[in-house]
Design a protein around this motif. Structure first.
Motif, PDB file in Angstrom:
ATOM      1  N   LYS A 151       0.826  -1.214   0.000  1.00 24.50           N
ATOM      2  CA  LYS A 151       0.000   0.000   0.000  1.00 24.50           C
ATOM      3  C   LYS A 151       0.866   1.272   0.000  1.00 24.50           C
ATOM      4  CE  LYS A 151      -4.137  -1.955   0.458  1.00 24.50           C
ATOM      5  NZ  LYS A 151      -3.808  -3.385   0.488  1.00 24.50           N
ATOM      6  N   ARG A 152       0.207   2.395  -0.282  1.00 25.74           N
ATOM      7  CA  ARG A 152       0.857   3.718  -0.231  1.00 25.74           C
ATOM      8  C   ARG A 152       0.675   4.266   1.185  1.00 25.74           C
ATOM      9  NH1 ARG A 152      -2.860   6.247  -4.727  1.00 25.74           N
ATOM     10  NH2 ARG A 152      -4.278   5.167  -3.296  1.00 25.74           N
ATOM     11  N   VAL A 153       1.791   4.382   1.903  1.00 27.12           N
ATOM     12  CA  VAL A 153       1.708   4.655   3.337  1.00 27.12           C
ATOM     13  C   VAL A 153       2.557   5.869   3.713  1.00 27.12           C
ATOM     14  CG1 VAL A 153       2.026   3.721   5.660  1.00 27.12           C
ATOM     15  CG2 VAL A 153       1.419   2.184   3.767  1.00 27.12           C
ATOM     16  N   GLY A 154       1.955   6.819   4.409  1.00 24.47           N
ATOM     17  CA  GLY A 154       2.699   7.952   4.960  1.00 24.47           C
ATOM     18  C   GLY A 154       3.362   7.539   6.263  1.00 24.47           C
ATOM     19  N   ILE A 155       4.686   7.665   6.323  1.00 24.70           N
ATOM     20  CA  ILE A 155       5.428   7.230   7.515  1.00 24.70           C
ATOM     21  C   ILE A 155       5.992   8.417   8.289  1.00 24.70           C
ATOM     22  CG2 ILE A 155       5.991   4.955   6.573  1.00 24.70           C
ATOM     23  CD1 ILE A 155       8.794   6.060   5.878  1.00 24.70           C
ATOM     24  N   ALA A 156       5.459   9.608   8.042  1.00 22.44           N
ATOM     25  CA  ALA A 156       5.882  10.851   8.705  1.00 22.44           C
ATOM     26  C   ALA A 156       7.221  11.328   8.156  1.00 22.44           C
ATOM     27  CB  ALA A 156       5.922  10.704  10.218  1.00 22.44           C
ATOM     28  N   GLU A 157       7.612  12.511   8.585  1.00 21.27           N
ATOM     29  CA  GLU A 157       8.819  13.142   8.061  1.00 21.27           C
ATOM     30  C   GLU A 157      10.084  12.462   8.566  1.00 21.27           C
ATOM     31  OE1 GLU A 157       8.402  17.768   7.570  1.00 21.27           O
ATOM     32  OE2 GLU A 157       7.530  17.155   9.471  1.00 21.27           O
ATOM     33  N   ALA A 158      11.114  12.494   7.724  1.00 21.80           N
ATOM     34  CA  ALA A 158      12.439  12.116   8.199  1.00 21.80           C
ATOM     35  C   ALA A 158      12.829  13.103   9.290  1.00 21.80           C
ATOM     36  CB  ALA A 158      13.444  12.175   7.045  1.00 21.80           C
ATOM     37  N   GLY A 159      13.410  12.593  10.370  1.00 19.69           N
ATOM     38  CA  GLY A 159      13.755  13.463  11.486  1.00 19.69           C
ATOM     39  C   GLY A 159      12.672  13.533  12.544  1.00 19.69           C
ATOM     40  N   SER A 160      11.603  12.753  12.344  1.00 22.38           N
ATOM     41  CA  SER A 160      10.521  12.743  13.330  1.00 22.38           C
ATOM     42  C   SER A 160      10.594  11.477  14.176  1.00 22.38           C
ATOM     43  CB  SER A 160       9.153  12.821  12.643  1.00 22.38           C
ATOM     44  OG  SER A 160       8.879  11.629  11.924  1.00 22.38           O
ATOM     45  N   GLY A 161      10.150  11.588  15.422  1.00 26.61           N
ATOM     46  CA  GLY A 161      10.077  10.422  16.280  1.00 26.61           C
ATOM     47  C   GLY A 161       9.061   9.416  15.765  1.00 26.61           C
ATOM     48  N   THR A 162       7.991   9.922  15.125  1.00 30.23           N
ATOM     49  CA  THR A 162       6.983   9.024  14.560  1.00 30.23           C
ATOM     50  C   THR A 162       7.614   8.055  13.579  1.00 30.23           C
ATOM     51  OG1 THR A 162       5.167  10.622  14.809  1.00 30.23           O
ATOM     52  CG2 THR A 162       4.890   8.900  13.164  1.00 30.23           C
ATOM     53  N   GLN A 163       8.429   8.570  12.663  1.00 30.08           N
ATOM     54  CA  GLN A 163       8.998   7.690  11.646  1.00 30.08           C
ATOM     55  C   GLN A 163       9.914   6.629  12.250  1.00 30.08           C
ATOM     56  OE1 GLN A 163      12.191   8.162   8.172  1.00 30.08           O
ATOM     57  NE2 GLN A 163      10.305   9.243   7.667  1.00 30.08           N
ATOM     58  N   VAL A 164      10.757   7.041  13.198  1.00 26.52           N
ATOM     59  CA  VAL A 164      11.669   6.094  13.837  1.00 26.52           C
ATOM     60  C   VAL A 164      10.888   4.956  14.479  1.00 26.52           C
ATOM     61  CG1 VAL A 164      13.362   5.794  15.691  1.00 26.52           C
ATOM     62  CG2 VAL A 164      13.472   7.811  14.230  1.00 26.52           C
ATOM     63  N   ALA A 165       9.856   5.301  15.263  1.00 24.95           N
ATOM     64  CA  ALA A 165       9.085   4.287  15.981  1.00 24.95           C
ATOM     65  C   ALA A 165       8.269   3.420  15.031  1.00 24.95           C
ATOM     66  CB  ALA A 165       8.169   4.964  16.995  1.00 24.95           C
ATOM     67  N   VAL A 166       7.625   4.036  14.051  1.00 21.65           N
ATOM     68  CA  VAL A 166       6.743   3.304  13.150  1.00 21.65           C
ATOM     69  C   VAL A 166       7.515   2.269  12.332  1.00 21.65           C
ATOM     70  CG1 VAL A 166       5.407   3.575  11.020  1.00 21.65           C
ATOM     71  CG2 VAL A 166       4.880   4.970  13.025  1.00 21.65           C
ATOM     72  N   LEU A 167       8.693   2.619  11.854  1.00 21.42           N
ATOM     73  CA  LEU A 167       9.484   1.657  11.071  1.00 21.42           C
ATOM     74  C   LEU A 167       9.882   0.456  11.924  1.00 21.42           C
ATOM     75  CD1 LEU A 167      11.712   4.040   8.905  1.00 21.42           C
ATOM     76  CD2 LEU A 167       9.736   2.693   8.172  1.00 21.42           C
ATOM     77  N   HIS A 168      10.164   0.687  13.211  1.00 25.45           N
ATOM     78  CA  HIS A 168      10.441  -0.428  14.129  1.00 25.45           C
ATOM     79  C   HIS A 168       9.210  -1.308  14.283  1.00 25.45           C
ATOM     80  CE1 HIS A 168      13.992   1.636  16.413  1.00 25.45           C
ATOM     81  NE2 HIS A 168      14.365   1.087  15.277  1.00 25.45           N
ATOM     82  N   MET A 169       8.066  -0.673  14.487  1.00 26.89           N
ATOM     83  CA  MET A 169       6.819  -1.419  14.687  1.00 26.89           C
ATOM     84  C   MET A 169       6.469  -2.262  13.466  1.00 26.89           C
ATOM     85  SD  MET A 169       4.445   1.528  16.452  1.00 26.89           S
ATOM     86  CE  MET A 169       4.991   2.470  17.873  1.00 26.89           C
ATOM     87  N   LEU A 170       6.553  -1.661  12.290  1.00 25.01           N
ATOM     88  CA  LEU A 170       6.151  -2.357  11.062  1.00 25.01           C
ATOM     89  C   LEU A 170       6.953  -3.622  10.821  1.00 25.01           C
ATOM     90  CD1 LEU A 170       5.572   0.678   8.659  1.00 25.01           C
ATOM     91  CD2 LEU A 170       3.838  -0.936   9.468  1.00 25.01           C
ATOM     92  N   GLU A 171       8.203  -3.632  11.241  1.00 26.88           N
ATOM     93  CA  GLU A 171       9.039  -4.816  11.058  1.00 26.88           C
ATOM     94  C   GLU A 171       8.443  -6.043  11.740  1.00 26.88           C
ATOM     95  OE1 GLU A 171      12.908  -3.776  12.427  1.00 26.88           O
ATOM     96  OE2 GLU A 171      13.355  -2.490  10.702  1.00 26.88           O
ATOM     97  N   GLN A 172       7.668  -5.821  12.805  1.00 26.68           N
ATOM     98  CA  GLN A 172       7.027  -6.937  13.511  1.00 26.68           C
ATOM     99  C   GLN A 172       5.986  -7.639  12.644  1.00 26.68           C
ATOM    100  OE1 GLN A 172       9.036  -7.592  15.948  1.00 26.68           O
ATOM    101  NE2 GLN A 172       7.641  -7.463  17.700  1.00 26.68           N
ATOM    102  N   TRP A 173       5.521  -6.968  11.608  1.00 18.84           N
ATOM    103  CA  TRP A 173       4.565  -7.557  10.670  1.00 18.84           C
ATOM    104  C   TRP A 173       5.213  -7.844   9.309  1.00 18.84           C
ATOM    105  CZ3 TRP A 173       3.102  -4.491  14.641  1.00 18.84           C
ATOM    106  CH2 TRP A 173       1.989  -4.876  15.387  1.00 18.84           C
ATOM    107  N   GLY A 174       6.541  -7.761   9.268  1.00 18.69           N
ATOM    108  CA  GLY A 174       7.239  -8.019   8.013  1.00 18.69           C
ATOM    109  C   GLY A 174       7.123  -6.906   6.998  1.00 18.69           C
ATOM    110  N   ILE A 175       6.738  -5.715   7.473  1.00 22.09           N
ATOM    111  CA  ILE A 175       6.575  -4.570   6.577  1.00 22.09           C
ATOM    112  C   ILE A 175       7.825  -3.699   6.646  1.00 22.09           C
ATOM    113  CG2 ILE A 175       5.164  -2.579   5.974  1.00 22.09           C
ATOM    114  CD1 ILE A 175       3.635  -5.173   5.740  1.00 22.09           C
ATOM    115  N   THR A 176       8.406  -3.400   5.487  1.00 23.48           N
ATOM    116  CA  THR A 176       9.576  -2.527   5.403  1.00 23.48           C
ATOM    117  C   THR A 176       9.364  -1.525   4.275  1.00 23.48           C
ATOM    118  OG1 THR A 176      10.797  -3.842   3.781  1.00 23.48           O
ATOM    119  CG2 THR A 176      11.032  -4.493   6.106  1.00 23.48           C
TER     120      THR A 176
END
Length: 336
Positions: A151-176
């Protein structure tokens, strides 16, 4: 940035001046926040208002501002947590708002910041909980993180805490990044793209209600993903600073169901280089009766910014408090 250009002539020494002798010399104090469509920016504006007392302003007891005499604080829009911590560390900002997980990781030099510690970071106060919003178009068939693959997914801006955390979370579902079409956008941009059909989902961590989402919900409509207990457990494995939370039904128009979601706490941080008396004065101003009125009548999250919760749970974080803030909390009987 234009703000920095305007104040390039202000020396670092002037920014650190405190005390009665220099009380009416203007001291500029920049607070890094987030995008204008999020929560950090309006909350940062309230904090700036609370701690400011520009030269020549009416005294507090005469109905004037009750901040630090001579202080001119300004909320600066940034890309949020990561940028704010970097800028505080380097002295580009005097203070910043940032999520607990990012502050710890950057101070320690852990995770994404392995080998790059930020040892000057110091805490002034806990502010309020920030909830993870996984935003969807109204009627979307996306129900879990796993459904985001392809899917087309907004992962927040580079340099944001949201992006850092979300990319970690997504890995738990095999999403990169390799199996989604990611978009690095701020909250307002993400909401616009979702409304226009250019995104299938986007993430944003902020205290509800988030301005850009309020507008999205009232115009195009939206849904939010509610996470199961199992989902929460998987997230906690990689982001232990995130705790179970709830966005109540009705927080956004049309979202008439409770949303179970992980949340992290927002902190106000400064550099250890800031003068102790200056930070003491700022902390004292943050918690006076005038500031309480500002927080209660401003953004909805302002009511959750309380002295009673200002330092709760920080002992185990591993990030020091600034001595100036510590001095205030000891005087208030909150620390030994």
């Amino acid at each position: 940035m234009s703000f920095f250009a305007r104040f390039a002539g202000v020396t670092a020494a002037a920014l650190l001046v405190a005390g009665t002798a220099a009380a009416q010399s203007p001291t500029f104090f920049r607070i890094g926040t987030g995008s204008a469509g999020g929560t950090y920016f309006p909350i940062g504006g309230m904090i700036a208002n609370a701690i400011s007392a520009p030269p020549g302003s009416r005294p507090c007891d005469e109905g004037g501002q009750c901040g630090v005499p001579g202080l001119i604080a300004i909320a600066q829009s940034t890309t949020a947590s990561v940028y704010n911590c970097q800028a505080v560390e380097s002295g580009e900002l005097e203070a910043g708002m940032a999520s607990t997980d990012v502050v710890r990781a950057m101070y320690m030099g852990e995770g994404k910041f392995e080998g790059k510690p930020h040892p000057k970071l110091r805490i002034v106060a806990k502010l309020y909980p920030e909830d993870l919003h996984l935003v969807l178009p109204k009627g979307s068939d996306i129900k879990t993180m796993a459904d985001l693959e392809g899917k087309r997914v907004g992962i927040a801006e580079a340099g944001s805490g949201t992006q850092v955390a979300v990319l970690h979370m997504l890995e738990q579902w095999g999403i990169t990044r390799d199996n989604i079409e990611e978009a690095e956008l701020n909250n307002s941009q993400s909401a616009e793209r979702l409304a226009d059909g250019q995104l299938d989902a986007y993430f944003y961590v902020a205290g509800w209600p988030v301005a850009a989402m309020v507008q999205l919900a009232s115009t195009k409509g939206m849904d939010l993903v509610s996470f199961s207990d199992g989902d929460m457990d998987k997230i906690a494995e990689v982001e232990p600073a995130y705790m179970p939370s709830l966005i109540p039904a009705g927080a956004y128009e049309g979202v008439d169901y409770d949303v179970n979601t992980p949340a992290v706490t927002a902190l106000l941080v400064v550099s250890e280089d800031l003068d102790e008396e200056l930070v003491y004065g700022i902390t004292k101003a943050l918690w006076n009766d005038n500031s309480r009125k500002l927080f209660d009548s401003g953004h909805a999250k302002g009511k959750q910014i309380t002295l009673e919760t200002a330092i709760s749970g920080l002992d185990g974080l591993g990030v020091p408090m600034h001595p100036g803030a510590e001095k205030f909390y000891k005087e208030a009987g909150m620390m030994e």
